[in-house]
Scaffold this motif. Structure first.
Motif, PDB file in Angstrom:
ATOM      1  N   GLY A  71     -21.714   5.556  -3.780  1.00 42.63           N
ATOM      2  CA  GLY A  71     -20.839   6.664  -3.434  1.00 42.63           C
ATOM      3  C   GLY A  71     -19.415   6.249  -3.121  1.00 42.63           C
ATOM      4  N   ILE A  72     -19.017   5.038  -3.532  1.00 42.14           N
ATOM      5  CA  ILE A  72     -17.651   4.582  -3.292  1.00 42.14           C
ATOM      6  C   ILE A  72     -16.820   4.792  -4.560  1.00 42.14           C
ATOM      7  CG2 ILE A  72     -18.220   2.171  -3.860  1.00 42.14           C
ATOM      8  CD1 ILE A  72     -16.048   1.316  -1.878  1.00 42.14           C
ATOM      9  N   THR A  73     -15.640   5.353  -4.391  1.00 48.37           N
ATOM     10  CA  THR A  73     -14.742   5.584  -5.510  1.00 48.37           C
ATOM     11  C   THR A  73     -13.400   4.924  -5.196  1.00 48.37           C
ATOM     12  OG1 THR A  73     -13.982   7.688  -4.591  1.00 48.37           O
ATOM     13  CG2 THR A  73     -15.865   7.768  -6.109  1.00 48.37           C
ATOM     14  N   CYS A  74     -12.496   4.971  -6.164  1.00 40.35           N
ATOM     15  CA  CYS A  74     -11.210   4.319  -5.968  1.00 40.35           C
ATOM     16  C   CYS A  74     -10.074   5.252  -6.373  1.00 40.35           C
ATOM     17  CB  CYS A  74     -11.121   3.019  -6.773  1.00 40.35           C
ATOM     18  SG  CYS A  74     -11.393   3.214  -8.542  1.00 40.35           S
ATOM     19  N   GLU A  75      -8.960   5.080  -5.703  1.00 39.37           N
ATOM     20  CA  GLU A  75      -7.741   5.793  -6.043  1.00 39.37           C
ATOM     21  C   GLU A  75      -6.624   4.765  -6.188  1.00 39.37           C
ATOM     22  OE1 GLU A  75      -4.511   8.949  -4.122  1.00 39.37           O
ATOM     23  OE2 GLU A  75      -6.470   8.660  -3.168  1.00 39.37           O
ATOM     24  N   VAL A  76      -5.939   4.800  -7.331  1.00 38.72           N
ATOM     25  CA  VAL A  76      -4.826   3.896  -7.579  1.00 38.72           C
ATOM     26  C   VAL A  76      -3.530   4.678  -7.434  1.00 38.72           C
ATOM     27  CG1 VAL A  76      -3.684   2.386  -9.248  1.00 38.72           C
ATOM     28  CG2 VAL A  76      -6.182   2.422  -9.105  1.00 38.72           C
ATOM     29  N   ARG A  77      -2.662   4.237  -6.536  1.00 40.60           N
ATOM     30  CA  ARG A  77      -1.372   4.877  -6.334  1.00 40.60           C
ATOM     31  C   ARG A  77      -0.257   3.945  -6.809  1.00 40.60           C
ATOM     32  NH1 ARG A  77      -2.131   7.088  -0.082  1.00 40.60           N
ATOM     33  NH2 ARG A  77      -4.036   8.328  -0.453  1.00 40.60           N
ATOM     34  N   GLY A  78       0.909   4.544  -7.025  1.00 43.74           N
ATOM     35  CA  GLY A  78       2.021   3.744  -7.502  1.00 43.74           C
ATOM     36  C   GLY A  78       1.910   3.494  -8.994  1.00 43.74           C
ATOM     37  N   THR A  79       2.702   2.552  -9.494  1.00 48.67           N
ATOM     38  CA  THR A  79       2.752   2.252 -10.927  1.00 48.67           C
ATOM     39  C   THR A  79       2.277   0.836 -11.183  1.00 48.67           C
ATOM     40  OG1 THR A  79       4.655   3.728 -11.167  1.00 48.67           O
ATOM     41  CG2 THR A  79       4.220   2.179 -12.968  1.00 48.67           C
ATOM     42  N   PRO A  80       1.085   0.670 -11.741  1.00 50.01           N
ATOM     43  CA  PRO A  80       0.613  -0.683 -12.066  1.00 50.01           C
ATOM     44  C   PRO A  80       1.530  -1.325 -13.106  1.00 50.01           C
ATOM     45  CG  PRO A  80      -1.211   0.879 -12.071  1.00 50.01           C
ATOM     46  CD  PRO A  80       0.050   1.685 -11.999  1.00 50.01           C
ATOM     47  N   PRO A  81       1.861  -2.603 -12.958  1.00 53.67           N
ATOM     48  CA  PRO A  81       2.733  -3.268 -13.927  1.00 53.67           C
ATOM     49  C   PRO A  81       2.033  -3.536 -15.246  1.00 53.67           C
ATOM     50  CG  PRO A  81       1.918  -4.845 -12.331  1.00 53.67           C
ATOM     51  CD  PRO A  81       1.444  -3.490 -11.864  1.00 53.67           C
ATOM     52  N   VAL A 217      -8.381   3.084  -1.415  1.00 51.15           N
ATOM     53  CA  VAL A 217      -7.083   3.218  -2.063  1.00 51.15           C
ATOM     54  C   VAL A 217      -6.457   1.847  -2.285  1.00 51.15           C
ATOM     55  CG1 VAL A 217      -4.751   4.181  -1.888  1.00 51.15           C
ATOM     56  CG2 VAL A 217      -6.709   5.470  -1.004  1.00 51.15           C
ATOM     57  N   VAL A 218      -5.907   1.671  -3.483  1.00 52.87           N
ATOM     58  CA  VAL A 218      -5.071   0.519  -3.818  1.00 52.87           C
ATOM     59  C   VAL A 218      -3.718   1.076  -4.244  1.00 52.87           C
ATOM     60  CG1 VAL A 218      -4.675  -1.262  -5.565  1.00 52.87           C
ATOM     61  CG2 VAL A 218      -6.916  -1.076  -4.478  1.00 52.87           C
ATOM     62  N   GLU A 219      -2.650   0.609  -3.599  1.00 52.92           N
ATOM     63  CA  GLU A 219      -1.327   1.156  -3.900  1.00 52.92           C
ATOM     64  C   GLU A 219      -0.369   0.054  -4.356  1.00 52.92           C
ATOM     65  OE1 GLU A 219       2.185   3.995  -2.004  1.00 52.92           O
ATOM     66  OE2 GLU A 219       0.268   3.758  -0.970  1.00 52.92           O
ATOM     67  N   PHE A 220       0.136   0.215  -5.586  1.00 52.21           N
ATOM     68  CA  PHE A 220       1.143  -0.694  -6.122  1.00 52.21           C
ATOM     69  C   PHE A 220       2.509  -0.249  -5.608  1.00 52.21           C
ATOM     70  CE2 PHE A 220      -2.416  -1.199  -8.952  1.00 52.21           C
ATOM     71  CZ  PHE A 220      -2.372  -2.532  -9.343  1.00 52.21           C
ATOM     72  N   LEU A 221       3.193  -1.151  -4.929  1.00 51.49           N
ATOM     73  CA  LEU A 221       4.487  -0.851  -4.326  1.00 51.49           C
ATOM     74  C   LEU A 221       5.610  -1.250  -5.286  1.00 51.49           C
ATOM     75  CD1 LEU A 221       3.640  -2.243  -0.780  1.00 51.49           C
ATOM     76  CD2 LEU A 221       3.389   0.113  -1.604  1.00 51.49           C
ATOM     77  N   PRO A 222       6.830  -0.795  -5.051  1.00 51.49           N
ATOM     78  CA  PRO A 222       7.947  -1.159  -5.937  1.00 51.49           C
ATOM     79  C   PRO A 222       8.106  -2.673  -6.023  1.00 51.49           C
ATOM     80  CG  PRO A 222       8.586   0.651  -4.517  1.00 51.49           C
ATOM     81  CD  PRO A 222       7.239   0.184  -4.021  1.00 51.49           C
ATOM     82  N   ARG A 247      -0.914   1.731   6.951  1.00 47.91           N
ATOM     83  CA  ARG A 247      -0.837   3.186   6.723  1.00 47.91           C
ATOM     84  C   ARG A 247      -2.073   3.683   5.977  1.00 47.91           C
ATOM     85  NH1 ARG A 247       0.570   5.972   2.448  1.00 47.91           N
ATOM     86  NH2 ARG A 247       1.456   4.137   1.407  1.00 47.91           N
ATOM     87  N   LEU A 248      -2.491   2.958   4.954  1.00 47.37           N
ATOM     88  CA  LEU A 248      -3.669   3.366   4.182  1.00 47.37           C
ATOM     89  C   LEU A 248      -4.932   3.304   5.038  1.00 47.37           C
ATOM     90  CD1 LEU A 248      -3.017   1.609   0.740  1.00 47.37           C
ATOM     91  CD2 LEU A 248      -2.600   3.997   1.348  1.00 47.37           C
ATOM     92  N   MET A 249      -5.045   2.277   5.868  1.00 44.65           N
ATOM     93  CA  MET A 249      -6.219   2.171   6.733  1.00 44.65           C
ATOM     94  C   MET A 249      -6.227   3.266   7.789  1.00 44.65           C
ATOM     95  SD  MET A 249      -6.863  -1.944   7.119  1.00 44.65           S
ATOM     96  CE  MET A 249      -5.147  -2.398   7.441  1.00 44.65           C
TER      97      MET A 249
END
Length: 264
Positions: A71-81, A217-222, A247-249
């Motif tokens: 039941g674990i899913t993922c959300e990718v935020r930001g722009t992956p390189p 959540v995994v977030e790619f930052l600038p 912040r995500l935690m």
């Protein structure tokens, strides 16, 4: 220094959740064997491109199996390189490895030399371009690694080189001193560095047992460009990754101490 002890522990898993954890690991072990052996002809014909195709399928299957069993899913935020760069990420569990690797097209990791000896997985790690490091050799290891990276940049391209500046997995709310390997590679290659924040440890524990349902959540930052002075790079990288990971935690329910009350 760790701040995890100041945060409430989640409730214990029920017996069925432990069964689901076991079923997941059995499932992915069999899938790794089948997909790994079945993908060998593709790697032989197409080299790194073939290995990346197999890896993308395998990682996607792992993510699907985790959703099915756990039941674990993922959300990718930001722009992956998508171009040659260094990806510097917070590391809390195997889950953030999977999600980051699935989000970029030509992933390659800096990893312990011992991991390359793992059957099937280690062979594919080499074929997709992962670079082993012998931690016992210190600065000599970094020099050898930097030379190999530059050689790849000059030939087939590097892809997205993923490195964990803390050097190991950390518990939610825990901080470790950042190692300077990422700064050494940045200086040697002139590549941009993409920081990545995560909260994966809130759902997938450090040791990989007792996985909980939820959306990690995994977030790619600038990206941090190569023009930033060397002396400013590590403080900025650490501040951005840690601040955004906190912040995500916090979004996921972790109670962190206020910055002015945190232990040094």
């Amino acid at each position: 220094m760790s701040r995890a002890s100041q945060s409430p522990r989640p409730g214990a898993l029920g017996p069925w959740q432990y069964v689901q954890n076991a079923l997941f690991y059995i499932h992915v072990a069999l899938a790794t064997l089948v997909m790994g052996l079945g993908g060998i002809p593709l790697v032989i014909r197409h080299g790194r491109a073939g290995a990346n195709r197999v890896a993308t399928r395998w990682i996607g299957y792992m993510i699907w199996a985790a959703r099915l069993h756990l039941g674990i899913t993922c959300e990718v935020r930001g722009t992956p390189p998508t171009g040659d760069c260094i990806v510097a990420a917070k590391h809390q569990s195997f889950w953030d490895i999977l999600v980051i690797a699935h989000a970029v097209p030509r992933r390659a990791f800096i990893m312990k030399r011992e991991v390359m000896r793992v059957p099937i997985m280690g062979w594919y790690a080499r074929k997709v371009g992962c670079i082993p490091i012998d931690r016992g050799r210190g600065r000599d290891a970094l020099a050898v690694m930097s030379a190999e990276i530059n050689q790849r940049l000059a030939t087939d391209g590097l892809g997205q080189l993923i490195i964990y500046p803390e050097g190991t997995r950390t518990l939610p709310g825990q901080r470790r001193p950042y190692k300077h390997g990422v700064a050494t590679i940045r200086a040697a290659t002139g590549l941009s560095v993409v920081p990545v924040a995560v909260n994966a440890g809130m759902f997938w524990p450090k040791k990989g047992w007792g996985i909980r349902p939820g959306r990690a959540v995994v977030e790619f930052l600038p990206p941090i460009g190569p023009d930033l002075p060397a002396e400013a790079f590590m403080p900025r990288l650490e501040a951005e990754i840690e601040t955004e990971s906190d912040r995500l935690m916090a979004e996921a329910g972790l109670m962190l101490p206020r910055p002015d009350s945190a232990m040094a």
